[in-house]
Scaffold this active site. Structure first.
Site, PDB file in Angstrom:
ATOM      1  N   GLY A 288       0.856  -1.184   0.000  1.00 35.37           N
ATOM      2  CA  GLY A 288       0.000   0.000   0.000  1.00 35.37           C
ATOM      3  C   GLY A 288       0.891   1.233   0.000  1.00 35.37           C
ATOM      4  N   TYR A 329      -0.264   8.372  15.085  1.00 40.92           N
ATOM      5  CA  TYR A 329       0.896   7.465  15.209  1.00 40.92           C
ATOM      6  C   TYR A 329       2.153   8.202  15.652  1.00 40.92           C
ATOM      7  CZ  TYR A 329      -1.786   4.636  11.746  1.00 40.92           C
ATOM      8  OH  TYR A 329      -2.726   3.931  11.051  1.00 40.92           O
ATOM      9  N   CYS A 358      -9.900  22.116  17.162  1.00 39.43           N
ATOM     10  CA  CYS A 358      -9.916  22.360  18.607  1.00 39.43           C
ATOM     11  C   CYS A 358      -9.536  21.105  19.379  1.00 39.43           C
ATOM     12  CB  CYS A 358     -11.286  22.871  19.015  1.00 39.43           C
ATOM     13  SG  CYS A 358     -11.695  24.383  18.149  1.00 39.43           S
TER      14      CYS A 358
HETATM   15  C1  LIG Z   1      -2.848  -2.379   5.425  1.00 37.76           C
HETATM   16  C2  LIG Z   1      -2.655  -3.655   4.744  1.00 37.76           C
HETATM   17  C3  LIG Z   1      -1.756  -3.768   3.681  1.00 37.76           C
HETATM   18  C4  LIG Z   1      -0.908  -2.632   3.200  1.00 37.76           C
HETATM   19  O1  LIG Z   1      -0.002  -2.219   4.173  1.00 37.76           O
HETATM   20  P1  LIG Z   1       1.159  -1.185   3.771  1.00 37.76           P
HETATM   21  O2  LIG Z   1       1.935  -1.032   5.019  1.00 37.76           O
HETATM   22  O3  LIG Z   1       0.471   0.086   3.374  1.00 37.76           O
HETATM   23  O4  LIG Z   1       1.926  -1.778   2.666  1.00 37.76           O
HETATM   24  C5  LIG Z   1      -1.673  -4.988   3.033  1.00 37.76           C
HETATM   25  N1  LIG Z   1      -2.418  -6.046   3.417  1.00 37.76           N
HETATM   26  C6  LIG Z   1      -3.282  -5.970   4.453  1.00 37.76           C
HETATM   27  C7  LIG Z   1      -4.061  -7.171   4.830  1.00 37.76           C
HETATM   28  C8  LIG Z   1      -3.437  -4.784   5.147  1.00 37.76           C
HETATM   29  O5  LIG Z   1      -4.287  -4.720   6.171  1.00 37.76           O
END
Ligand SMILES: *Cc1c(COP(=O)(O)O)cnc(C)c1O
Length: 440
Positions: A288, A329, A358
């Protein structure tokens, strides 16, 4: 220097400063863009996304695999459609993401459905669509999918998401998902029993094994250990289905600060090659953040300066409502002036960059050398392409910003800025009461 590297005049991804000193996204000066679309605004570089996809493809060259982009990192339809154009499938975690993926033209056969809490309606929709497979996270979910598939007279392809129970070092414990006792996945010791259960169910077919050990991983050790743990299960469950897929999940890291380590893609490729070779299965990877984080920037304008309790504050028009990561985070995002190169002002001029919301937790950056940032000035919050807009909220009745895609010298507003009418569209000020207790 690869795309996504944060060094020198390259700010990361396709963000850079030509000799004018003005920050550009690809060939487009960001100050010009801000005049056109206003602030705050998310801006994504299509070239940066393409470059990251190419880096991953190169690392996995020769390894039978499919890239399933994790939609939750950035679910803009335009980004999904770009991923499709690059040949990627997707990994989804909700019915909403299924809807988006299909709308963006991604075929159901290129959709994998993960997530710990799939509802009946979501499972039905995914079965109707005909997705590639479910990553099943519990015995209860497996039984639910079997029952629903039976009602629909289909066979549901399922992979088991196994918690490999590896020790994972992530920047924040909220981004760790593959340690013993985490809520994700099937406990390692239960894996064989759940696979045997799947083999005996009439409406599911076991097609693979899956893991996702965490996010923002620079160190390949969790992958290496996790893969070995999955491979260790394989022989015991091979006869429980028709195994095709070994899903390694996501988690590949990106650098957020110049000193951050680059993810070791060569080692990732080696782990993947080993996994494919030993298992004889096709790999699925679910990046991701890696594909989109450094392809995005959040443009924001300085509203005010103020000094309070010995601290200097730069108050900007974006905050935790646009970019939650710093607050949620304690994540670090680089912040840089857009119209000029950052000046060296020294540690004596450290400021907090905060939003208008706020909440004391509404900050974008703490203790930064931005002592010279002046009201009216445009700032860029870097590495905002992943887990940015998707986590935006309407708290304080703030309208969500636009998302803009850049390609060379061109841009397109791919998500328009919300208006106050959008904010109240679902509401009514005069209740239309219903009384389920009233007798007919
Ligand atoms: C969030 C998630 C990803 C992607 O994670 P990244 O750290 O953004 O690469 C992939 N697979 C699952 C099941 C996730 O929950």
């Amino acid at each position: 220097m690869g795309a996504g590297v944060l060094t020198g005049d390259s700010v990361g991804g396709s963000f850079h400063r030509p000799s004018s000193g003005v920050l550009h996204c690809e060939e487009l000066p960001l100050a010009l863009l801000a005049e056109r679309v206003g602030t705050p605004a998310f801006v994504y570089s299509s070239a940066a996304i393409r470059a990251q996809h190419a880096r991953l493809a190169a690392a996995l060259d020769g390894v039978p695999h499919r890239v399933h982009y994790s939609v939750k990192a950035n679910s803009s339809l335009a980004v999904l459609s770009l991923m499709h154009e690059l040949g990627a499938g997707v990994d989804i975690v909700s019915g909403g993401e299924l809807h988006r993926a299909l709308l963006a033209g991604i075929p159901a056969s290129a959709i994998v459905f993960s997530g710990v809490g799939k509802t009946r309606a979501e499972i039905e929709d995914a079965l109707h669509a005909g997705i590639a497979f479910f990553n099943v996270e519990s015995e209860g979910e497996l039984l639910a999918i079997d029952a629903i598939a039976g009602e629909l007279s289909v066979i549901a392809p399922v992979a088991l998401r196994i918690n490999p129970e590896v020790a994972v070092e992530t920047a924040h414990r909220y981004t760790r998902t593959g340690a013993k006792g985490d809520k994700f996945g099937i406990p390692y010791d239960d894996a064989v029993a759940v696979a045997r259960l799947a083999a005996g169910l009439p409406n599911v077919e076991l097609v693979g094994l899956d893991m996702h050990v965490g996010s923002q991983l620079t160190n390949m050790e969790p992958y290496r250990v996790g893969v070995d743990r999955l491979l260790g299960l394989l022989e015991a469950i091979r006869d429980c289905g028709t195994l095709r897929w070994l899903d390694l999940g996501g988690g590949l890291a990106v650098p957020y600060a110049p000193a951050d380590e680059e993810v070791d893609l060569a080692s990732f490729g080696a782990v993947a090659r080993h996994a494919a070779h030993v298992s004889g299965l096709e790999l699925v990877v679910e990046p991701g953040r890696f594909l989109v984080a450094n392809a995005g920037i959040l443009l924001t304008r300085v509203l005010y300066r103020k000094r309070s309790g010995g601290k200097d504050y730069v108050i900007v028009d974006a905050g935790m409502t646009e970019l939650l990561r710093p607050s949620h985070y304690l994540a670090h995002h680089r912040v840089e002036p857009v119209d000029r190169a950052p000046a060296v002002v020294g540690e004596s001029h450290l400021v907090d960059v905060v939003g208008p919301v706020c909440e004391s937790g509404d900050f974008l950056a703490l203790d930064r050398e931005l002592g010279d940032a002046a009201p009216g000035e445009l700032l860029g919050i870097l590495s905002a392409g992943a887990y940015g807009y998707v986590m935006a909220s309407n708290y304080n009745s703030r309208c969500r910003p636009p998302e803009v895609l850049v390609d060379g010298t061109r841009f397109a507003v791919v998500t328009r800025r919300e208006t106050v009418d959008d904010l109240t569209r679902l509401e009514s000020a005069t209740p239309r009461w219903e009384d389920p207790c009233a007798s007919a």
